[in-house]
Scaffold this motif. Structure first.
Motif, PDB file in Angstrom:
ATOM      1  N   ARG A 138       0.835  -1.212   0.000  1.00 41.43           N
ATOM      2  CA  ARG A 138       0.000   0.000   0.000  1.00 41.43           C
ATOM      3  C   ARG A 138       0.869   1.262   0.000  1.00 41.43           C
ATOM      4  O   ARG A 138       0.548   2.247  -0.690  1.00 41.43           O
ATOM      5  N   LEU A 139       1.972   1.254   0.751  1.00 41.77           N
ATOM      6  CA  LEU A 139       2.870   2.414   0.756  1.00 41.77           C
ATOM      7  C   LEU A 139       3.427   2.679  -0.634  1.00 41.77           C
ATOM      8  O   LEU A 139       3.471   3.822  -1.107  1.00 41.77           O
ATOM      9  N   ARG A 140       3.873   1.618  -1.293  1.00 42.35           N
ATOM     10  CA  ARG A 140       4.443   1.779  -2.641  1.00 42.35           C
ATOM     11  C   ARG A 140       3.387   2.276  -3.636  1.00 42.35           C
ATOM     12  O   ARG A 140       3.666   3.118  -4.500  1.00 42.35           O
ATOM     13  N   ALA A 141       2.178   1.746  -3.508  1.00 43.22           N
ATOM     14  CA  ALA A 141       1.109   2.147  -4.421  1.00 43.22           C
ATOM     15  C   ALA A 141       0.826   3.642  -4.304  1.00 43.22           C
ATOM     16  O   ALA A 141       0.667   4.342  -5.317  1.00 43.22           O
ATOM     17  N   LEU A 189      11.398   2.410  -6.007  1.00 46.69           N
ATOM     18  CA  LEU A 189      11.266   3.777  -6.524  1.00 46.69           C
ATOM     19  C   LEU A 189      12.532   4.288  -7.203  1.00 46.69           C
ATOM     20  O   LEU A 189      12.699   5.493  -7.389  1.00 46.69           O
ATOM     21  N   GLY A 190      13.401   3.370  -7.586  1.00 46.38           N
ATOM     22  CA  GLY A 190      14.596   3.782  -8.314  1.00 46.38           C
ATOM     23  C   GLY A 190      14.262   4.515  -9.596  1.00 46.38           C
ATOM     24  O   GLY A 190      14.980   5.440 -10.010  1.00 46.38           O
ATOM     25  N   PHE A 191      13.155   4.142 -10.246  1.00 44.34           N
ATOM     26  CA  PHE A 191      12.741   4.801 -11.489  1.00 44.34           C
ATOM     27  C   PHE A 191      12.491   6.290 -11.289  1.00 44.34           C
ATOM     28  O   PHE A 191      12.613   7.090 -12.221  1.00 44.34           O
ATOM     29  N   ALA A 192      12.120   6.662 -10.050  1.00 42.53           N
ATOM     30  CA  ALA A 192      11.813   8.061  -9.745  1.00 42.53           C
ATOM     31  C   ALA A 192      13.023   8.819  -9.221  1.00 42.53           C
ATOM     32  O   ALA A 192      12.922  10.009  -8.914  1.00 42.53           O
TER      33      ALA A 192
END
Length: 406
Positions: free
Chosen positions: A317-320, A356-359
């Motif tokens: 849920r945190l990642r979403a 979240l490496g993509f960000a």
């Protein structure tokens, strides 16, 4: 200005702090719990007033006792007794003002507000949106105004910081007329904490708040995340009530509304039973039988299947929400973790940020594992996004806003 007394009156508790706003120091703090039960624990901590320029120190002497306390007015009297016996004296130096935490301000209150009879009436009317919180907040206000009748009292609302949400963010896609009639919309909560943390993060980094895109994860027994653009809340996970959003200690967070209809039809659950299920028997407790993240982490380490699943659902849920809010902001500059879980659970922070490496997020695992009291960076020096742990201080924020209003 002399010190400001901050009151956080809960359904069965009274938390208080005496704060020197100019120095940013807590001079004394206390907690009265289990009001209305057979016996109520009382705790009062004191620190001598620091001199100008002195580094903040921890509160020193702690005084504890137990006694029956019938209601919030009696609890307020016990608080005054603690100040009289252990200091600092409120008779010798009464507070310049009293700041009150109020959970729900609806769409009526968008800033700290001087309390009068009309404001009390409005807080009472808004209790329909926060039946567990606003009546207790109002009881604390009335007890305090009876004792400190000659000083100003200021209400600081949890929902106020989120009054900058755009209509697209606060509007639910239900019948518009029905929503207007019954004030059904997203209000958001933990606003005082989100504002304090976002401002503290900008100051720590020496950056202009107006130029920062931030995510703040307030992860305690209650949990929420807010997207903050230029110091303004533009999206937040809690909604009409503090139930929506992230997985919490005992609260479900997001759930398909049809699941509740299904339980009502097939299992015979009443409205009150569904309320108790979602608020008191769900979240980590519902998944693993324990609401404290420390117990979940210990169970996960021991290989317990239920604790492992609870942790995985929590992180999912945190990642979403992180991904969704980064998209809403068009990128992110700073991500901050705060409150009990956010400040202390390194595993939660590491796993929440792992995808979240993509960000542009890159966590330094050694920094993340270190424990500390103040603001600290847990991202690498090369990370495009700065990730911080920022201890929240809602009492100081309430005191500051009270002082600014006056």
């Amino acid at each position: 200005m002399s010190a400001i007394l901050v009151i956080n009156s809960g359904s069965s508790s009274l938390k208080y702090s005496l704060i020197d706003v100019e120095l940013g120091h807590e001079l004394a703090a206390g907690l009265v719990e289990r009001i209305g039960q057979e016996t109520s624990p009382v705790q009062h901590k004191v620190r001598p007033a620091p001199t100008t320029g002195a580094a903040p120190t921890m509160l020193g002497a702690t005084y504890e006792s137990e006694r029956p306390i019938a209601d919030h007015r009696a609890a307020f009297a016990v608080m005054l007794e603690q100040f009289a016996e252990h200091g600092p004296s409120l008779e010798t130096t009464p507070p310049a003002a009293v700041g009150h935490r109020v959970v729900h301000g609806g769409a009526r209150f968008f800033a700290p507000t001087l309390i009068d009879a009309d404001v009390e009436r409005n807080i009472d009317e808004l209790a329909v949106l926060a039946p567990l919180h606003n009546p207790a907040n109002l009881a604390g206000i009335r007890a305090a105004r009876a004792v400190f009748a000659d000083v100003p009292h200021v209400a600081v609302f949890d929902t106020a910081f989120h009054q900058t949400l755009p209509a697209a963010a606060f509007t639910y896609a239900i019948d518009a007329e029905l929503a207007r009639e019954h004030r059904v919309r997203r209000y958001g909560f933990h606003g005082t904490s989100h504002q304090f943390v976002s401002e503290s993060a900008a100051a720590f980094l020496g950056r202009d708040l107006a130029g920062l895109r931030q995510l703040v994860f307030h992860l305690g027994n209650g949990a929420s995340v807010t997207a903050i653009d230029g110091g303004r809340s533009v999206e937040t996970s809690m909604g009409l009530t503090p139930l929506e959003g992230l997985v919490m200690g005992t609260r479900s967070g997001d759930i398909d509304p049809a699941a509740l209809l299904h339980l009502a039809r097939r299992a015979g659950y009443s409205i009150d039973e569904l309320d108790a299920l979602l608020n008191s028997r769900s979240g980590l407790k519902g998944l693993a039988g324990r609401s404290d993240m420390r117990d979940i982490l210990a169970g996960r380490e021991a290989g317990e299947e239920a604790s492992t699943l609870a942790f995985d659902v929590y992180i999912h849920r945190l990642r979403a929400y992180a991904g969704s809010y980064i998209a809403q902001l068009g990128g992110v500059d700073v991500i901050s973790f705060t409150a009990g879980v956010g400040e202390n659970a390194a595993a939660v922070r590491a796993e929440a940020m792992a995808t979240l490496g993509f960000a542009g997020v890159e966590i330094d695992h050694d920094r993340n594992a270190e424990r500390g009291r103040g603001i600290r960076r847990i991202s690498t020096d090369d990370s495009r996004v700065t990730v911080l742990v920022v201890p929240t201080n809602e009492e100081l924020q309430i005191a500051r806003q009270t002082a600014e209003l006056l």
